[in-house]
Design an enzyme around this catalytic site. Structure first.
Site, PDB file in Angstrom:
ATOM      1  N   PRO A  10       0.792  -1.224   0.000  1.00  0.00           N
ATOM      2  CA  PRO A  10       0.000   0.000   0.000  1.00  0.00           C
ATOM      3  C   PRO A  10       0.827   1.279   0.000  1.00  0.00           C
ATOM      4  CG  PRO A  10      -0.126  -1.108   2.121  1.00  0.00           C
ATOM      5  CD  PRO A  10       0.517  -2.064   1.165  1.00  0.00           C
ATOM      6  N   ASN A  11       0.343   2.208  -0.803  1.00  0.00           N
ATOM      7  CA  ASN A  11       0.857   3.578  -0.905  1.00  0.00           C
ATOM      8  C   ASN A  11       2.184   3.694  -1.655  1.00  0.00           C
ATOM      9  OD1 ASN A  11      -1.312   4.877   0.530  1.00  0.00           O
ATOM     10  ND2 ASN A  11      -0.506   3.900   2.365  1.00  0.00           N
ATOM     11  N   ARG A  18       5.653  12.402  -2.500  1.00  0.00           N
ATOM     12  CA  ARG A  18       5.622  12.960  -1.141  1.00  0.00           C
ATOM     13  C   ARG A  18       6.764  12.373  -0.319  1.00  0.00           C
ATOM     14  NH1 ARG A  18       0.503  11.279   1.640  1.00  0.00           N
ATOM     15  NH2 ARG A  18      -0.485  10.400  -0.193  1.00  0.00           N
ATOM     16  N   TYR A  23      11.760   8.652   1.494  1.00  0.00           N
ATOM     17  CA  TYR A  23      11.713   7.615   0.452  1.00  0.00           C
ATOM     18  C   TYR A  23      12.447   8.001  -0.838  1.00  0.00           C
ATOM     19  CZ  TYR A  23       8.063   5.836   3.538  1.00  0.00           C
ATOM     20  OH  TYR A  23       7.374   5.366   4.629  1.00  0.00           O
ATOM     21  N   ASN A  79       8.095  -5.658  -0.619  1.00  0.00           N
ATOM     22  CA  ASN A  79       7.962  -4.472   0.222  1.00  0.00           C
ATOM     23  C   ASN A  79       6.473  -4.372   0.536  1.00  0.00           C
ATOM     24  OD1 ASN A  79       7.788  -2.052   1.522  1.00  0.00           O
ATOM     25  ND2 ASN A  79       9.086  -0.925   0.081  1.00  0.00           N
ATOM     26  N   ALA A  82       2.976  -0.724   4.867  1.00  0.00           N
ATOM     27  CA  ALA A  82       2.456  -0.735   6.243  1.00  0.00           C
ATOM     28  C   ALA A  82       1.882  -2.095   6.650  1.00  0.00           C
ATOM     29  CB  ALA A  82       1.401   0.353   6.396  1.00  0.00           C
ATOM     30  N   GLU A 103      12.362  -9.714   2.425  1.00  0.00           N
ATOM     31  CA  GLU A 103      11.577  -8.567   2.896  1.00  0.00           C
ATOM     32  C   GLU A 103      12.423  -7.315   2.681  1.00  0.00           C
ATOM     33  OE1 GLU A 103      10.657  -8.738   7.081  1.00  0.00           O
ATOM     34  OE2 GLU A 103       9.982  -6.639   7.125  1.00  0.00           O
ATOM     35  N   HIS A 105      12.626  -2.936   2.720  1.00  0.00           N
ATOM     36  CA  HIS A 105      12.107  -1.605   3.036  1.00  0.00           C
ATOM     37  C   HIS A 105      13.064  -0.551   2.514  1.00  0.00           C
ATOM     38  CE1 HIS A 105       9.028  -3.430   5.397  1.00  0.00           C
ATOM     39  NE2 HIS A 105       9.961  -4.190   5.947  1.00  0.00           N
ATOM     40  N   ARG A 112      12.919   4.559  12.843  1.00  0.00           N
ATOM     41  CA  ARG A 112      11.692   5.358  12.749  1.00  0.00           C
ATOM     42  C   ARG A 112      10.769   5.063  13.950  1.00  0.00           C
ATOM     43  NH1 ARG A 112       9.320   4.909   6.867  1.00  0.00           N
ATOM     44  NH2 ARG A 112       8.160   6.736   7.629  1.00  0.00           N
TER      45      ARG A 112
END
Ligand code: CA2
Length: 148
Positions: A10-11, A18, A23, A79, A82, A103, A105, A112
């Site tokens: 997602p996203n 943004r 990122y 990835n 969330a 996995e 990221h 974070r």
């Protein structure tokens, strides 16, 4: 030629629009292009996807399990966005498929917020990568090649 399946949650379709300080400024299309180059280098066919829907990601992991059983899959780079921090469904989908799954990221999730420190994916993954920016995707493809 085996397939490297790269799944984005997602996203991640918003990449480059943004939060560039977290990122970077490259778009998901840019990431796909860099994955394409990495797959050509390592002799994989690239299958690159993104979904905002948990069930779609589960379906794609089942598809990966079938490809793996047919000997056609090099592995999955996931990835999960969330859903990494929330999804028992993704954990269950990976477990037992026998697939090699990395996995990934973009950001260093451990530097974070605390809610990003736990992953439901990690216990089911072969390896975990975080904090290399979008270049982590190319590094993950190279790592996948080393696992064949
Ligand atoms: O660092 C990563 O790759 C993450 O998987 C990205 C997820 C986040 O929830 C994870 O904790 C870490 C968020 C992806 C959203 O990406 C955006 C990119 C640009 C603008 C808005 C969202």
């Amino acid at each position: 030629m085996k397939t490297a399946l790269i799944l984005n949650g997602p996203n991640l379709n918003l990449l480059g629009t943004r939060e560039p300080q977290v990122y970077g400024s490259q778009t998901l299309a840019d990431v796909e292009a860099l994955c394409e180059r990495a797959c050509q280098t390592h002799g994989f066919t690239l299958d690159f996807r993104q979904s905002n829907h948990e069930g779609t990601l589960v379906d794609w992991l089942h598809e990966a399990g079938r490809l793996h059983a047919q000997g056609k899959l090099a592995g999955v780079i996931l990835n999960a966005g969330a859903y990494t921090h929330t999804s028992v469904a993704l954990h269950d989908a990976i477990k037992g498929t026998g697939i090699t799954l990395i996995e990934l990221h973009i950001s260093n999730v451990h530097a974070r917020e605390a809610f990003r420190h736990h992953s439901y994916i990690s216990p089911a993954a072969k390896a975990v990568m975080a904090g290399f920016g979008v270049n982590g995707y190319a590094l993950a493809v190279a790592a996948l090649a080393g696992m064949q």
